[in-house]
Design a protein around this motif. Structure first.
Motif, short mmCIF file in Angstrom:
data_model
loop_
_atom_site.label_atom_id
_atom_site.label_comp_id
_atom_site.label_asym_id
_atom_site.label_seq_id
_atom_site.Cartn_x
_atom_site.Cartn_y
_atom_site.Cartn_z
N ASP A 215 0.84 -1.21 0.00
CA ASP A 215 0.00 0.00 0.00
C ASP A 215 0.88 1.26 0.00
N SER A 216 0.22 2.42 -0.01
CA SER A 216 0.94 3.69 0.10
C SER A 216 1.02 4.09 1.57
N THR A 217 1.83 5.08 1.86
CA THR A 217 1.90 5.60 3.23
C THR A 217 0.52 6.03 3.70
N THR A 218 -0.19 6.72 2.84
CA THR A 218 -1.52 7.23 3.20
C THR A 218 -2.45 6.08 3.61
N VAL A 219 -2.47 5.04 2.80
CA VAL A 219 -3.37 3.92 3.09
C VAL A 219 -2.93 3.19 4.36
N SER B 149 1.94 18.77 10.88
CA SER B 149 2.36 17.49 10.29
C SER B 149 1.93 17.45 8.83
N PHE B 150 2.50 16.52 8.09
CA PHE B 150 2.28 16.42 6.64
C PHE B 150 0.78 16.28 6.36
N PRO B 151 0.30 16.92 5.29
CA PRO B 151 -1.14 16.92 5.03
C PRO B 151 -1.80 15.54 5.11
N THR B 152 -1.19 14.55 4.49
CA THR B 152 -1.83 13.24 4.49
C THR B 152 -2.09 12.73 5.91
N ASP B 153 -1.15 12.96 6.79
CA ASP B 153 -1.30 12.50 8.18
C ASP B 153 -2.49 13.18 8.84
N ARG B 154 -2.60 14.49 8.61
CA ARG B 154 -3.72 15.24 9.21
C ARG B 154 -5.04 14.84 8.58
N LEU C 13 2.59 11.13 15.31
CA LEU C 13 3.55 12.20 15.06
C LEU C 13 4.61 11.73 14.06
N SER C 14 5.27 12.72 13.44
CA SER C 14 6.37 12.40 12.53
C SER C 14 7.68 12.36 13.31
N HIS C 15 8.47 11.36 12.99
CA HIS C 15 9.79 11.23 13.64
C HIS C 15 10.66 12.43 13.23
N ALA D 221 10.14 16.02 11.15
CA ALA D 221 9.12 16.90 10.58
C ALA D 221 9.44 17.20 9.12
N TYR D 222 8.44 17.08 8.25
CA TYR D 222 8.71 17.21 6.81
C TYR D 222 9.13 18.63 6.44
N ARG D 223 8.72 19.61 7.23
CA ARG D 223 9.04 20.98 6.90
C ARG D 223 10.39 21.39 7.53
N TRP E 254 4.16 6.26 14.84
CA TRP E 254 5.19 7.18 14.31
C TRP E 254 5.21 7.13 12.80
N ASP E 255 5.32 8.29 12.18
CA ASP E 255 5.52 8.39 10.74
C ASP E 255 7.03 8.57 10.50
N LEU E 256 7.61 7.59 9.84
CA LEU E 256 9.07 7.58 9.64
C LEU E 256 9.48 8.01 8.23
N CYS E 257 8.57 8.63 7.49
CA CYS E 257 8.85 8.96 6.08
C CYS E 257 10.18 9.67 5.90
N HIS E 258 10.47 10.64 6.75
CA HIS E 258 11.68 11.44 6.58
C HIS E 258 12.83 10.98 7.46
N SER E 259 12.73 9.77 8.01
CA SER E 259 13.87 9.28 8.80
C SER E 259 14.35 7.91 8.37
N GLY F 226 6.19 4.24 7.04
CA GLY F 226 7.20 5.08 6.38
C GLY F 226 7.22 4.87 4.88
N CYS F 227 7.82 5.84 4.20
CA CYS F 227 7.96 5.81 2.74
C CYS F 227 9.17 4.99 2.33
N THR F 228 9.17 4.50 1.10
CA THR F 228 10.38 3.86 0.57
C THR F 228 10.94 4.60 -0.65
N TYR F 229 10.30 5.70 -1.06
CA TYR F 229 10.83 6.40 -2.24
C TYR F 229 11.64 7.64 -1.87
N LYS F 230 11.78 7.92 -0.57
CA LYS F 230 12.59 9.06 -0.16
C LYS F 230 14.04 8.58 0.03
N TYR F 231 14.46 8.33 1.29
CA TYR F 231 15.86 7.91 1.48
C TYR F 231 16.09 6.44 1.14
C1 LIG Z 1 6.12 11.78 1.87
C2 LIG Z 1 5.19 11.67 3.03
C3 LIG Z 1 3.97 11.01 2.92
C4 LIG Z 1 3.54 10.46 1.59
O1 LIG Z 1 2.43 9.66 1.58
P1 LIG Z 1 2.07 8.86 0.25
O2 LIG Z 1 0.87 8.09 0.57
O3 LIG Z 1 3.27 8.01 -0.09
O4 LIG Z 1 1.86 9.85 -0.83
C5 LIG Z 1 3.20 10.88 4.06
N1 LIG Z 1 3.60 11.41 5.25
C6 LIG Z 1 4.77 12.07 5.36
C7 LIG Z 1 5.19 12.63 6.69
C8 LIG Z 1 5.60 12.23 4.26
O5 LIG Z 1 6.74 12.89 4.37
#
Ligand SMILES: *Cc1c(COP(=O)(O)O)cnc(C)c1O
Length: 415
Positions: A97-101, A130-135, A178-180, A182-184, A207-212, A230-235
């Motif tokens: 799935d995606s991070t969002t799902v 926090s990142f829009p998807t999380d909110r 929370l994000s480990h 912060a995306y910003r 925990w959202d580990l997307c950026h860690s 967490g994401c796999t397309y970032k780091y």
């Molecule tokens: C990149 C990122 C996402 C991305 O979610 P997708 O479902 O992969 O689009 C979600 N949360 C955070 C904190 C991110 O940095």
């Protein structure tokens, strides 16, 4: 003209034990400086052969037999390898799935479990930066379940503190998300302390580990974390749309029920039963067919990350980030444009800084456009932030210096 800083970059590259790895990535076209590996990691250069092998052998020759031979277990095999990078013992992480799902599935599972145990646990705690998807996911889950959201007001230039979490949680809290990192701002949160505070209040911690993940050493098991995504397309350089991973602590796996019940999460996938029975273990968090094709690049990057080791990656991440800060101080921060100087909106060097920096200025939307045209690629985050991402295995110090010098030039041109 070679400035002192460009000379310093050359020295740092020459002394960098990981320098050779940067050449293992595609470095093509007009790109002078890629500063957004934290959003989309560069592809490894051997991916064409890997994809060809996948198409010819795994898919083309083995055909459906590959499901039995390897693909059914692939979400868990890759999950264990990602788990090892974030301090998770085997059997607790999976890919799919995606991070969002996955955020949705795990957040819903968590609040349902806490509500079942105590009908008064009707709050989800999250921060407003926090990142829009999380909110958005939390808003959706709250609406579905009639819960309220307690928003922590995060400082956009740093992040959520332990004290803020302690104040926000209580006997009504079901879940803290929370994000480990912060995306910003790139603020690195106190995972151990915050997880403990959530638990003391009787809540579950996600925990959202997307950026860690892939860049910050993390200890999910040791911190007693319940859930992570967490994401796999970032780091982890898995490529656009590569699937996310989820982590569910072993002791919760039998208790949590995720809301997207599909055949791949059933107790016996090929029994084709009349009614859904969840698998007793981690498999219950799968829904449908795993995105196997979308994990080919991820696997290649995992091999490299495992070979180098996360501690060495973090060490270079810190060196690159410190160097970027010095380059910003020289090339960008002193310039007043339109009556305003750019401002660094990230934590200072130290244990609360992840692997990217954000700086703000009203002209940055236009500046980013011009930088992209000249092959210098940071990203822009509304309303006024440029993010400089430092992806340790693919980024050189010279690239950082050149990119930030160009940023300074374009900023002055905007005046
Ligand atoms: C990149 C990122 C996402 C991305 O979610 P997708 O479902 O992969 O689009 C979600 N949360 C955070 C904190 C991110 O940095």
């Amino acid at each position: 003209m070679t400035t002192a800083l460009a000379g310093r970059a050359a020295e740092l590259d020459a002394a960098d034990p990981l320098a050779a790895h940067a050449r293992r990535f595609v470095r093509g076209g007009d790109v002078v400086s890629y500063l957004d590996g934290n959003s989309l990691g560069r592809p490894l250069a051997d991916l064409p052969e890997r994809f060809a092998g996948f198409v010819e052998r795994d898919w083309g020759e083995r055909l459906i037999r590959s499901w039995d031979e390897q693909w059914m277990e692939r979400p868990f095999g890759l999950g264990d390898r990602i788990g090892a990078l974030v301090g998770a013992a085997p059997g607790q992480a999976f890919v799919g799935d995606s991070t969002t799902v996955l955020l949705y599935k795990l957040a819903r599972a968590a609040v349902d479990a806490r509500l079942a145990a105590d009908p008064e646990r009707r709050e989800i705690v999250i921060d407003d930066d926090s990142f829009p998807t999380d909110r958005f996911v939390v808003e959706g889950v709250a609406a579905e379940r009639g819960l309220t959201i307690r928003w922590i007001e995060a400082d956009p230039a740093s992040g959520v503190s332990l004290e803020q979490v302690r104040e926000a949680v209580g006997e009504r809290t079901a879940l803290v998300l929370l994000s480990h990192v912060a995306y910003r701002s790139g603020f690195l949160a106190d995972m151990a302390g915050i997880t403990e505070a959530a638990h003391e209040a009787g809540a579950l911690m996600l925990w959202d580990l997307c950026h860690s993940v892939g860049v910050i050493p993390t200890e999910l098991d040791a911190c007693g974390v319940d859930l992570a995504v967490g994401c796999t397309y970032k780091y982890l350089n898995g490529g656009p749309g590569s699937p996310a991973f989820g982590y569910v602590a072993e002791h919760l796996q039998g208790e949590l029920e995720q809301p997207i019940q599909g055949w791949m999460g059933a107790a016996d996938v090929f029994l084709m039963e009349r009614h859904y029975r969840a698998a007793p273990d981690l498999r219950r968090f799968l829904s449908g067919t795993p995105p196997v094709l979308a994990t080919v690049a991820l696997e290649a990057m995992l091999e490299l990350v495992e070979q180098v080791g996360i501690a060495a990656i973090r060490e270079k991440s810190v060196a690159l980030t410190d160097f970027a800060e010095a380059a910003l101080a020289e090339h960008v921060l002193p310039h007043e444009v339109g009556g305003q100087r750019p401002r660094l909106a990230s934590p200072p060097a130290g244990p609360h800084r992840g692997s990217h920096l954000t700086l703000t200025h009203p002209s940055f939307r236009a500046v980013t456009e011009r930088l992209w045209q000249r092959g210098v690629i940071p990203d822009f985050r509304a309303p006024d932030g440029i993010r400089i991402g430092l992806s340790p295995l693919s980024t050189t110090f010279a690239e950082v210096e050149g990119g930030i010098a160009a940023l300074g030039e374009e900023l002055r041109r905007a005046g």
